[in-house]
Design an enzyme around this catalytic site. Structure first.
Site, short mmCIF file in Angstrom:
data_model
loop_
_atom_site.label_atom_id
_atom_site.label_comp_id
_atom_site.label_asym_id
_atom_site.label_seq_id
_atom_site.Cartn_x
_atom_site.Cartn_y
_atom_site.Cartn_z
N THR A 1 2.73 -15.45 1.33
CA THR A 1 3.86 -15.03 2.16
C THR A 1 4.37 -13.70 1.63
OG1 THR A 1 4.48 -17.28 2.79
CG2 THR A 1 6.20 -15.61 2.92
N LEU A 2 4.56 -12.76 2.54
CA LEU A 2 5.02 -11.42 2.20
C LEU A 2 6.44 -11.22 2.69
CD1 LEU A 2 1.88 -9.47 3.48
CD2 LEU A 2 2.36 -10.16 1.11
N GLU A 3 7.23 -10.52 1.91
CA GLU A 3 8.58 -10.13 2.32
C GLU A 3 8.53 -8.67 2.74
OE1 GLU A 3 9.52 -11.20 -1.44
OE2 GLU A 3 9.21 -13.29 -0.92
N ILE B 1 1.85 2.86 3.30
CA ILE B 1 2.83 2.11 4.08
C ILE B 1 4.22 2.24 3.46
CG2 ILE B 1 3.46 -0.22 4.83
CD1 ILE B 1 0.41 -0.66 5.26
N GLY B 2 4.28 2.22 2.14
CA GLY B 2 5.55 2.43 1.46
C GLY B 2 6.15 3.79 1.78
N ARG C 1 0.85 -1.19 0.00
CA ARG C 1 0.00 0.00 0.00
C ARG C 1 0.89 1.24 0.00
NH1 ARG C 1 -3.37 0.55 4.63
NH2 ARG C 1 -4.40 2.17 3.42
N SER C 2 0.50 2.23 -0.78
CA SER C 2 1.27 3.46 -0.92
C SER C 2 1.53 4.13 0.43
CB SER C 2 0.53 4.42 -1.86
OG SER C 2 1.15 5.66 -1.89
N GLN D 1 -0.06 -23.28 1.07
CA GLN D 1 0.67 -22.81 2.25
C GLN D 1 -0.25 -22.05 3.19
OE1 GLN D 1 3.86 -20.43 0.66
NE2 GLN D 1 2.61 -18.62 0.45
#
Length: 182
Positions: free
Chosen positions: A121-123, A99-100, A96-97, A163
């Site tokens: 899964t998020l990095e 958060i970036g 999300r902008s 997963q």
């Protein structure tokens, strides 16, 4: 072609696309906002001197509702939502902008293949000199869906299918490693 909110809603209603649990406010004009789950992994730096593409990576498993991402550090997380893509839909994850703009980079290292089913899964990478506190359940990223020109001949059957929770790298299971052992 990227799918609109109208198409996304219709596909969910028809059962062609699964995103669960899902609240109405998560569906945006051209994406679905996904929320942060409560499963996290961090690389266990005490058990390894170096990481390679040939060996299993050791992680510390963290289950919690809040987590602090230290400055300049990397963490794996998961979405709260479980998704199931049909064989003619692919997706990609964008942070999300808002958060970036805080310096928290969110990705999933590529496309979500047609036929994928599971939690994503998020990095996460904190590019700041300050820690960032995250809370499970907050909208963290966007899932952008695109229709392919044709249904995939072979939908996703890879090592991350079904997963649940954050899942670490399984690069050591790659075909190249299997061929080198023979």
């Amino acid at each position: 072609m990227i799918l609109s909110d109208r198409t996304i809603n219709q596909m969910i209603k028809n059962g062609e696309l699964v995103v669960e649990p899902l609240e109405e406010y998560q569906i945006q004009p051209a994406s679905i906002d996904l929320r942060l789950g409560s499963s996290f992994l961090k690389i266990d730096e005490n058990l390894m001197e170096v990481m390679t593409l040939n060996d299993e990576i050791k992680y510390v498993n963290l289950e919690r509702k809040e987590i602090i991402v230290p400055p300049n550090s990397f963490l794996l997380a998961t979405t709260r939502e479980y998704i199931k893509l049909p064989p003619d839909i692919t997706a990609f994850v964008e942070g999300r902008s808002s958060i970036g703009r805080m310096g928290l980079f969110i990705q999933n290292a590529g496309w979500v293949d047609p036929g994928f089913e599971g939690q994503i899964t998020l990095e996460l990478y904190n590019a700041n000199r300050l820690p960032i506190k995250l809370t499970a359940g907050r909208r963290i990223c966007q899932l952008v869906l695109a229709r392919m020109d044709k249904e995939a001949k072979t939908p996703y059957q890879g090592k991350y299918l079904y997963q649940k929770k954050a899942v670490g790298s399984r690069v050591y299971q790659d075909l190249e490693n299997k061929q080198n052992k023979n």
